[in-house]
Design an enzyme around this catalytic site. Structure first.
Site, PDB file in Angstrom:
ATOM      1  CB  ALA A 104      -0.932   0.006   1.215  1.00 53.40           C
ATOM      2  CB  SER A 143       7.460   1.668   4.398  1.00 57.13           C
ATOM      3  OG  SER A 143       8.816   1.337   4.246  1.00 57.13           O
ATOM      4  CG  ASP A 190      10.579   3.665   3.082  1.00 60.38           C
ATOM      5  OD1 ASP A 190      10.237   4.858   3.172  1.00 60.38           O
ATOM      6  OD2 ASP A 190      10.378   2.979   2.073  1.00 60.38           O
TER       7      ASP A 190
END
Length: 388
Positions: A122, A125, A171
């Site tokens: 999505a 991460s 991330d």
């Protein structure tokens, strides 16, 4: 959270026949602004979110690791003496284990079970969260400790080597270093960071998952990175002190535009202007100027759409639909693009209408219901005390 932990504990015990020895979790992230700047030594402004990947594990004799997931079919089993990418979800934990072994950390066999309430694919991460939760699990089980920055670098290198995506550091860093009620203003060159209060008064951050499979994300991501590197090469030949697009400005880019193909020039323009937007966004947040923050988010999406070309029809539709709703100040894609999610700055009074309207219009257009969820700035990875 305790309900999830109990379910994880039960699932582990049912699969492996005994209780786990360690239980940890790591969150996903959304990026408020600063997209595709991290691998250009630039600035980013992410938050860790309250959706996470959880893992429970126990040490086993020998060199075999067995990994199971409640969210993804198929077990992953491998031997520590021979770790190779398999082209599946196991590549993320495998990559972390391989990097730890390179550094001669004392690993041995284990059984592990993963459970996620973080949407997979999505754009929030989940891959970095899987890497981070694996890294923390190894530390907890085998009794060693990595400084947070080193752990983030290690997880980044794992993704480079085992998934083939040359991601930046954002991330993994956000998943480890996130702080409740704060965004992280991160300098991706130095890893210097500071917390930016992310209590938005009467506004909330709402993500919309387009549910588009990001089949092109890895290859196109690497292509964008190569295009940026080509821009840096030309800029560095003409100006001293330019090591990355972070060091360049629009005047310099315009001066060398004749030496660049038009596509590379647009890629560079996005990164340069996006870094500027991050700095302006911080000023807006510190001044509690939410309208200005929304404008910057909108500008970021247009740059990602037209200059960096990482959007898609579904993401553009979500953004355009959201902007038509009264009470929505800004909307943009978040993450690498080519699918994934948008992030929206929505007045509390408009959240119900936002959810209903976006879901209805998206279903009409694409015959699928988007996944919509609130994003609250939360703490980074933790090694929870084991609960029975």
């Amino acid at each position: 959270m305790e309900k999830i932990e109990r379910f994880l504990f039960t699932q582990f015990a049912e699969r492996f026949g005994h209780r786990p020895q360690a239980q940890v979790w790591a969150p996903g992230r959304i990026n408020l602004i600063g997209e595709h700047t991290d691998y250009n030594d630039g600035f980013v402004l992410p938050i860790a979110i309250g959706k996470r990947i959880y893992a429970a594990a126990s040490i086993e004799k020998g060199k075999t690791m067995t990994l199971c997931s409640a969210n993804i079919r198929g077990e992953v089993t491998f031997n520590l003496s021979e770790i190779e990418p398999g082209g599946d979800w196991g590549d993320y934990p495998k990559g972390v284990v391989a990097e730890l072994l390179k550094r001669e950390y004392p690993l041995q066999g284990l059984n592990a079970f993963f459970l996620s309430d973080l949407p997979i694919g999505a754009g929030v991460s989940s891959s970095a969260a899987m890497e981070v939760v694996t890294c923390y699990l190894m530390q907890r089980l085998f009794g060693f400790s990595l400084p947070p920055e080193e752990a983030a670098y290690l997880c980044q290198r794992a993704e480079h080597s085992f998934s083939g995506t040359r991601c930046g550091i954002m991330d993994q860093f956000a998943s480890i270093m996130g702080v409740k009620d704060n965004a992280l203003f991160l300098d991706c060159r130095t890893l210097d960071y500071r917390r930016i209060p992310c209590q938005l008064d009467d506004y909330v951050l709402v993500a919309c998952d387009s549910r588009v499979e990001r089949e092109l994300a890895a290859s196109e991501y690497n292509r964008r990175r190569a295009e940026c590197e080509e821009g840096v090469r030309v800029l560095a030949e003409n100006y001293e002190g330019i090591r990355a697009l972070r060091d360049a400005n629009l005047s310099q880019l315009e001066a060398v535009s004749a030496l660049l193909n038009e596509q590379v020039s647009r890629r560079c323009r996005h990164v340069i202007t996006e870094n500027e937007r991050v700095l302006k966004a911080i000023q807006s947040m510190e001044a509690r100027d939410w309208s200005r923050l929304g404008i910057l988010m909108n500008e970021s999406h247009e740059s990602l759409r037209f200059d960096y070309e990482v959007s898609c029809n579904q993401l553009d539709f979500l953004v355009e639909t959201s902007r038509e709703i009264e009470g929505v100040l800004g909307a943009r894609l978040t993450g690498a693009g080519f699918g994934g999610s948008t992030i929206n700055l929505v007045h509390m009074s408009a959240v119900e209408e936002f959810q209903a309207s976006v879901s209805e219009e998206y279903l009409k257009r694409f015959e699928i219901v988007p996944r919509i969820f609130a994003c609250i700035a939360s703490d980074g990875a933790e090694q929870d005390r084991l609960r029975s």
